[in-house]
Design a protein around this motif. Structure first.
Motif, PDB file in Angstrom:
ATOM      1  N   THR A  53       0.924  -1.215  -0.137  1.00 21.17           N
ATOM      2  CA  THR A  53       0.282   0.009  -0.018  1.00 21.17           C
ATOM      3  C   THR A  53       0.957   1.279   0.069  1.00 21.17           C
ATOM      4  O   THR A  53       1.896   1.383   0.551  1.00 21.17           O
ATOM      5  N   LEU A  54       0.330   2.243  -0.783  1.00 20.21           N
ATOM      6  CA  LEU A  54       1.080   3.682  -0.963  1.00 20.21           C
ATOM      7  C   LEU A  54      -0.029   4.547  -1.476  1.00 20.21           C
ATOM      8  O   LEU A  54      -0.626   4.128  -2.393  1.00 20.21           O
ATOM      9  N   MET A  55       0.263   5.696  -1.277  1.00 23.68           N
ATOM     10  CA  MET A  55      -0.493   6.807  -2.108  1.00 23.68           C
ATOM     11  C   MET A  55       0.266   6.664  -3.435  1.00 23.68           C
ATOM     12  O   MET A  55       1.361   6.812  -3.822  1.00 23.68           O
ATOM     13  N   ALA A  56      -0.820   6.375  -4.453  1.00 20.48           N
ATOM     14  CA  ALA A  56      -0.537   6.341  -5.929  1.00 20.48           C
ATOM     15  C   ALA A  56      -1.743   6.642  -6.672  1.00 20.48           C
ATOM     16  O   ALA A  56      -2.788   6.588  -6.162  1.00 20.48           O
ATOM     17  N   PRO A  57      -1.537   6.525  -7.816  1.00 24.65           N
ATOM     18  CA  PRO A  57      -2.605   6.675  -8.934  1.00 24.65           C
ATOM     19  C   PRO A  57      -3.766   5.812  -8.702  1.00 24.65           C
ATOM     20  O   PRO A  57      -3.611   4.510  -8.437  1.00 24.65           O
ATOM     21  N   TRP A  58      -5.145   6.039  -8.757  1.00 24.37           N
ATOM     22  CA  TRP A  58      -6.021   5.068  -8.624  1.00 24.37           C
ATOM     23  C   TRP A  58      -6.404   3.935  -9.588  1.00 24.37           C
ATOM     24  O   TRP A  58      -6.758   3.015  -9.463  1.00 24.37           O
ATOM     25  N   GLU A  59      -5.898   4.603 -10.810  1.00 23.61           N
ATOM     26  CA  GLU A  59      -5.870   3.647 -11.984  1.00 23.61           C
ATOM     27  C   GLU A  59      -5.140   2.537 -11.813  1.00 23.61           C
ATOM     28  O   GLU A  59      -5.671   1.300 -12.400  1.00 23.61           O
ATOM     29  N   TRP A  60      -3.959   2.450 -11.141  1.00 24.02           N
ATOM     30  CA  TRP A  60      -3.045   1.044 -10.918  1.00 24.02           C
ATOM     31  C   TRP A  60      -4.014   0.114 -10.310  1.00 24.02           C
ATOM     32  O   TRP A  60      -3.848  -0.908 -10.681  1.00 24.02           O
ATOM     33  N   ASP A  61      -4.505   0.497  -9.249  1.00 21.36           N
ATOM     34  CA  ASP A  61      -5.506  -0.699  -8.769  1.00 21.36           C
ATOM     35  C   ASP A  61      -6.166  -1.128  -9.416  1.00 21.36           C
ATOM     36  O   ASP A  61      -6.813  -2.481  -9.247  1.00 21.36           O
ATOM     37  N   VAL A  62      -7.282  -0.396 -10.200  1.00 19.32           N
ATOM     38  CA  VAL A  62      -8.378  -0.877 -10.918  1.00 19.32           C
ATOM     39  C   VAL A  62      -7.829  -1.730 -11.857  1.00 19.32           C
ATOM     40  O   VAL A  62      -8.467  -2.687 -12.376  1.00 19.32           O
ATOM     41  N   LYS A  63      -6.539  -1.325 -12.618  1.00 20.56           N
ATOM     42  CA  LYS A  63      -6.114  -1.969 -13.912  1.00 20.56           C
ATOM     43  C   LYS A  63      -5.522  -3.383 -13.318  1.00 20.56           C
ATOM     44  O   LYS A  63      -5.797  -4.492 -14.054  1.00 20.56           O
ATOM     45  N   ARG A  64      -4.916  -3.465 -12.177  1.00 23.83           N
ATOM     46  CA  ARG A  64      -4.393  -4.905 -11.583  1.00 23.83           C
ATOM     47  C   ARG A  64      -5.684  -5.806 -11.251  1.00 23.83           C
ATOM     48  O   ARG A  64      -5.487  -6.993 -11.552  1.00 23.83           O
ATOM     49  N   LEU A  65      -6.697  -5.046 -10.660  1.00 28.16           N
ATOM     50  CA  LEU A  65      -7.841  -5.963 -10.222  1.00 28.16           C
ATOM     51  C   LEU A  65      -8.404  -6.587 -11.581  1.00 28.16           C
ATOM     52  O   LEU A  65      -9.046  -7.569 -11.719  1.00 28.16           O
TER      53      LEU A  65
END
Length: 458
Positions: A130-142
């Motif tokens: 976990t880290l402050m990062a772009p929201w898109e990264w989580d969505v694309k990995r999921l």
């Protein structure tokens, strides 16, 4: 991408409508269709080199077990290779809106667990990256994880894509919902297991959630103690089952080391939880292999007993820097365990009473949490296309709730809009990137077969 991504961190208050308009305006610089493509760059790092990098400072004799678990399928490879996808995601377009990101957001890193009030909720449940990062990264990995899971289940390409699309669509709709809510209401929002059962779209899905809930309530502390421990010479201790769980040859010395670690960890808890923990004494510790990506890091279990010999089981895990750090910037926390614990508290609707952190004498960071207390996850094997799609919707909504707590749901919602433009673009990305994962997976298989990389069942 060598430099950390630029994130909009301006928290100046502005009306919801203005933030939605600002999010919509971002489409001019980062069109939603820009999220569709995946084209590996010519200087893309060798995935096996990144794996080797992530193996540094792991327990040497456990690394082959990590390789074996990863090479079971492209999906298990993805689970163990967050470092590879982090490097790839850093080359993709982002809007620059930050959230507290999971960092390893795949479908098996969601599940059910008990709140301190003993209610069963569904949420994200893994925060090592976990880290402050772009929201898109989580969505694309999921989303990519649903494509690979669908292929692992031997579903059709269409069924796999529909599950992936359902995850993104649910994220978009949930973000829109949270963007209209008051701040405190967002913070109090949670996905209760009873609500999931009540609103199941069909009988098969309802039965699936009922089974998942039953498993959670059956996974009690007492049951875990029976499974993991035995009484030897009048003393309860962990059952050795190497290499999955075992005591060290220098167990007495190791116990003293963990005892010191435990005392320091206690000081990071709230006062009331310190008081509760002081009711127990540490009686045994052992190393324990967990997960896929964590295999080889220093993970262990601790057995505690109170004056009535009633047990408490804790897990301690080594806390390493997030794989997102080279691309999203260094953590604001001075301690990696604190980063993980704080990230979990920020993202989850309710968190473990015993979350805390500490550092050992070698300077390695750790965090503690409760072990196997009313925790459950889906059984991927045998899932139907409909069940996978329903589960994708729930994961997408849960991720949106987590992001809405620390990000700007109005701005993200304004960018996403009401059409399915982003949904379809990310689904297309996931299909393309899943092929990339399969190619990387094949490289690992070939390296094991040629003897360049060792893999041992475990």
């Amino acid at each position: 991408m060598d430099d950390p991504v630029s994130l909009h961190c301006d928290r100046t208050p502005s009306p919801r409508g203005d933030r939605q308009a600002a999010g919509k305006a971002l489409r001019q610089t980062v069109p939603r269709s820009a999220h569709r493509d995946w084209h590996p760059q010519g200087d893309r790092p060798n995935p096996l080199d990144l794996l080797a990098k992530s193996n540094q400072q792991r327990i040497p004799n456990l690394i082959p077990i990590r390789h074996w678990r990863m090479m079971q399928s492209p999906f298990t490879f993805m689970r163990g290779s967050a470092i590879i996808m982090a490097a790839d995601l850093a080359t993709t377009p982002t809007t620059g809106i930050p959230v507290q990101a999971c960092g390893d957001c795949h479908l098996l890193n969601f599940g059910g667990f008990a709140t301190p009030e003993r209610n069963l909720i569904f949420d994200v449940n893994d925060f090592d990256e976990t880290l402050m990062a772009p929201w898109e990264w989580d969505v694309k990995r999921l989303t990519t994880s649903f494509i690979l899971a669908g292929r692992d289940l031997q579903l059709s390409d269409r069924d796999s894509s529909e599950a992936a699309l359902a995850a993104v669509q649910a994220y978009r709709l949930a973000i829109a919902h949270f963007s209209e809510m008051r701040t405190l209401d967002v913070w109090y929002a949670r996905l209760d297991a009873k609500v999931l059962i009540k609103h199941a779209p069909d009988e098969a899905t309802r039965r699936h959630w009922e089974k998942m809930t039953t498993r959670a309530f059956n996974r009690t502390l007492d049951r875990a103690v029976v499974q993991l421990t035995e009484v030897v010479d009048g003393q309860r201790r962990f059952i050795d089952n190497p290499p999955l769980i075992y005591h060290l040859p220098n167990q007495a010395e190791y116990f003293e080391q963990i005892s010191l670690l435990f005392e320091q960890y206690r000081d990071t808890l709230q006062v009331d939880r310190q008081f509760l923990l002081d009711r127990y004494r540490l009686v045994d510790v052992a190393l324990k292999v967990v997960g896929v990506g964590s295999v080889g890091t220093h993970c262990g279990v601790a057995l505690l007993l109170d004056d009535n010999d009633d047990p408490l089981l804790l897990q301690y895990k080594e806390a390493r820097p997030s794989v997102l750090e080279p691309y999203a910037g260094k953590s604001s926390y001075p301690h990696e365990g604190q980063r993980i614990v704080s990230g979990q508290r920020l993202m989850q609707a309710a968190s473990d009473l015993f979350l805390g952190w500490t550092t050992n004498v070698e300077g390695r960071d750790f965090y503690f949490r409760q072990l196997k207390d009313m925790k459950t996850a889906i059984k991927l094997k045998g899932m139907s296309a409909r069940s996978l799609e329903d589960y994708a919707e729930i994961c997408g909504a849960a991720l949106a709730r987590a992001h809405a707590r620390t990000g700007d749901p109005a701005m993200i919602g304004g960018y996403l809009g009401e059409s399915n433009a982003f949904d379809q673009a990310v689904t297309d990305f996931a299909v393309a990137y899943a092929y990339q994962v399969e190619q990387d997976y094949q490289k690992l298989v070939e390296a094991v077969q040629s003897g360049h990389i060792e893999a041992i069942p475990g």
